[in-house]
Design a protein around this motif. Sequence first.
Motif, short mmCIF file in Angstrom:
data_model
loop_
_atom_site.label_atom_id
_atom_site.label_comp_id
_atom_site.label_asym_id
_atom_site.label_seq_id
_atom_site.Cartn_x
_atom_site.Cartn_y
_atom_site.Cartn_z
N SER A 1 0.85 -1.18 0.00
CA SER A 1 0.00 0.00 0.00
C SER A 1 0.88 1.24 0.00
CB SER A 1 -0.90 0.00 1.23
OG SER A 1 -0.13 0.04 2.40
N SER A 2 0.34 2.36 -0.46
CA SER A 2 1.11 3.59 -0.54
C SER A 2 1.20 4.23 0.83
CB SER A 2 0.49 4.55 -1.55
OG SER A 2 -0.81 4.91 -1.10
N GLY A 3 2.25 5.02 1.03
CA GLY A 3 2.43 5.75 2.27
C GLY A 3 3.20 7.02 2.01
N ILE A 4 3.57 7.72 3.08
CA ILE A 4 4.34 8.94 2.94
C ILE A 4 5.79 8.64 3.30
CG2 ILE A 4 4.69 11.29 3.80
CD1 ILE A 4 1.72 11.47 4.31
N ASN A 5 6.70 9.02 2.45
CA ASN A 5 8.12 8.81 2.68
C ASN A 5 8.80 10.16 2.77
OD1 ASN A 5 10.46 6.95 2.78
ND2 ASN A 5 11.06 8.06 0.94
N ALA A 6 9.29 10.49 3.97
CA ALA A 6 10.00 11.75 4.16
C ALA A 6 11.47 11.55 3.80
CB ALA A 6 9.86 12.23 5.60
N GLU A 7 11.97 12.33 2.88
CA GLU A 7 13.35 12.18 2.42
C GLU A 7 14.14 13.45 2.71
OE1 GLU A 7 13.72 10.87 -1.58
OE2 GLU A 7 13.38 8.81 -1.00
N TYR A 8 15.44 13.22 2.93
CA TYR A 8 16.35 14.32 3.24
C TYR A 8 16.81 14.98 1.95
CZ TYR A 8 20.21 16.83 5.46
OH TYR A 8 21.06 17.81 5.92
N GLY A 9 16.14 16.03 1.60
CA GLY A 9 16.50 16.80 0.42
C GLY A 9 15.98 18.21 0.59
N GLY A 10 16.68 19.18 0.02
CA GLY A 10 16.23 20.55 0.16
C GLY A 10 17.30 21.53 -0.25
N THR A 11 17.05 22.80 0.09
CA THR A 11 17.94 23.89 -0.29
C THR A 11 18.55 24.52 0.95
OG1 THR A 11 16.54 24.35 -2.21
CG2 THR A 11 18.10 26.06 -1.56
N ASN A 12 19.87 24.66 0.97
CA ASN A 12 20.53 25.37 2.06
C ASN A 12 20.03 26.81 2.06
OD1 ASN A 12 22.58 27.04 3.41
ND2 ASN A 12 23.73 25.15 3.56
N SER B 1 23.42 29.30 1.55
CA SER B 1 24.19 29.22 0.31
C SER B 1 23.34 28.99 -0.93
CB SER B 1 25.22 28.09 0.41
OG SER B 1 24.57 26.83 0.41
N LYS B 2 22.11 28.51 -0.73
CA LYS B 2 21.19 28.14 -1.80
C LYS B 2 21.64 26.88 -2.54
CE LYS B 2 18.84 31.73 -0.70
NZ LYS B 2 17.70 31.55 0.21
N SER B 3 22.62 26.16 -1.99
CA SER B 3 23.04 24.90 -2.58
C SER B 3 21.94 23.85 -2.42
CB SER B 3 24.33 24.40 -1.92
OG SER B 3 25.39 25.30 -2.15
N GLU B 4 21.76 23.05 -3.45
CA GLU B 4 20.71 22.04 -3.44
C GLU B 4 21.26 20.71 -2.94
OE1 GLU B 4 17.51 22.25 -4.18
OE2 GLU B 4 17.48 24.35 -4.83
N PHE B 5 20.50 20.06 -2.06
CA PHE B 5 20.80 18.70 -1.65
C PHE B 5 19.71 17.82 -2.25
CE2 PHE B 5 20.77 14.94 0.96
CZ PHE B 5 22.12 14.71 1.21
N THR B 6 20.09 16.98 -3.19
CA THR B 6 19.12 16.18 -3.92
C THR B 6 18.71 14.95 -3.12
OG1 THR B 6 20.11 16.89 -6.01
CG2 THR B 6 18.67 14.96 -6.08
N THR C 1 10.10 18.65 4.52
CA THR C 1 10.02 18.67 5.98
C THR C 1 11.32 18.27 6.65
OG1 THR C 1 7.65 18.17 5.88
CG2 THR C 1 8.77 17.76 7.99
N LEU C 2 11.88 17.14 6.25
CA LEU C 2 12.99 16.55 6.99
C LEU C 2 14.24 17.42 6.97
CD1 LEU C 2 13.72 14.08 8.65
CD2 LEU C 2 14.45 12.93 6.54
N TYR C 3 14.50 18.07 5.84
CA TYR C 3 15.71 18.88 5.73
C TYR C 3 15.74 19.97 6.80
CZ TYR C 3 19.40 21.72 3.63
OH TYR C 3 20.56 22.43 3.41
N ASN C 4 14.64 20.69 6.95
CA ASN C 4 14.60 21.77 7.94
C ASN C 4 14.66 21.24 9.37
OD1 ASN C 4 14.52 23.76 6.02
ND2 ASN C 4 12.30 24.02 6.08
#
Length: 344
Positions: free
Chosen positions: A1-12, A15-20, A36-39
């Motif tokens: 079944s489907s669910g929600i997967n929180a992944e570590y990705g976001g923008t600093n 610096s505005k560097s992207e973490f994919t 969510t997780l990045y912050n």
Amino acid sequence: SSGINAEYGGTNSDSKSEFTAPSFDGMDTFKIDTSTLYNVIAECRVRKSKTEMEVMRYSSQISCEAHREVMKLMRPGRMEYEGEATFKHYTYMKGGMRFTGYTCICASGENAAVLHYGHAGEPNDKRINDGDMLLFDMGAEYAGYTADITVSFPATGRFTESQKFVYNTCLKANKAVQAAMRPGVSWPDMHRLAERIIVEEFKKQGLLINGTVDQMLDAHIGAIFMPHGLGHFIGLDVHDVGGYVNAPPRIQEPGIKYLRTTRTLEEGMVITVEPGVYFGDALLDGAYTNPDQAKFMNKELIEPYRGTGGVRIEDVVAVTEDGSELLSHDLPRTVEEIEAFMAR
């Protein structure tokens, strides 16, 4: 079944560097949340635990010791890179610290006005001259946690009167900020405090004229001589994350727009205090041609400082329950202390 997967990705947020965020087989069957997780993790790094503080005290202590070894060595005729080599050798040999947290900045003379000197294009390769001020910005890393400390001192071991004025102006700003730091204090207010002290001292010395300190600050005179932010979070990265997470927006004014956080200080934060006073060609020339700034500039007294570089005094400081703790305490800092130390 489907669910929600929180992944570590976001923008600093600084610096505005992207973490994919990573990808995996079957990813399309999940609802993916990368916001969510990045912050959350960034916020975890803003305030240090007691164990983290012990590691940061160690990295700062060994880095201070290494800076002292460099100060003993540096004299006219040496190469800038000898300072870098000495620092790295000491921190690894004595502290077990294999890495520095960033590229070493070993600037002499006019190079000291280049904020991130020491990069591949200018790899600390100038010969140190008699009369040069040295600005050495180096920090070693232990267990992932880095120091970030800048010392400024004369190559000869003795300050000239003009060098003494610039150095004492910078030191006064550094000490005033540290004295004012405590939970609840706005970091932008600390930047403005440092700018105010620099402008006040320049006015007393006659480098700035024809107006009040407030008028000069309104014209952004402080940013001509301190064109960077006062300091930044430090920890697992030299410019650690979280500066603009849950923070007021960046202030879009000269100088302060480079401040790496606008947050209010909280117990457990570790931040650098690094006011600087520089005499850079581009900023001086720009001020002379800007009528709103030129009217305050006493060119006759300012011009003798052109080409001398600048001074930065950078410390690692932790915010405590009722004030602050200086982690980079084991250094000669006053003019008298530096001269006595280098005379040994």
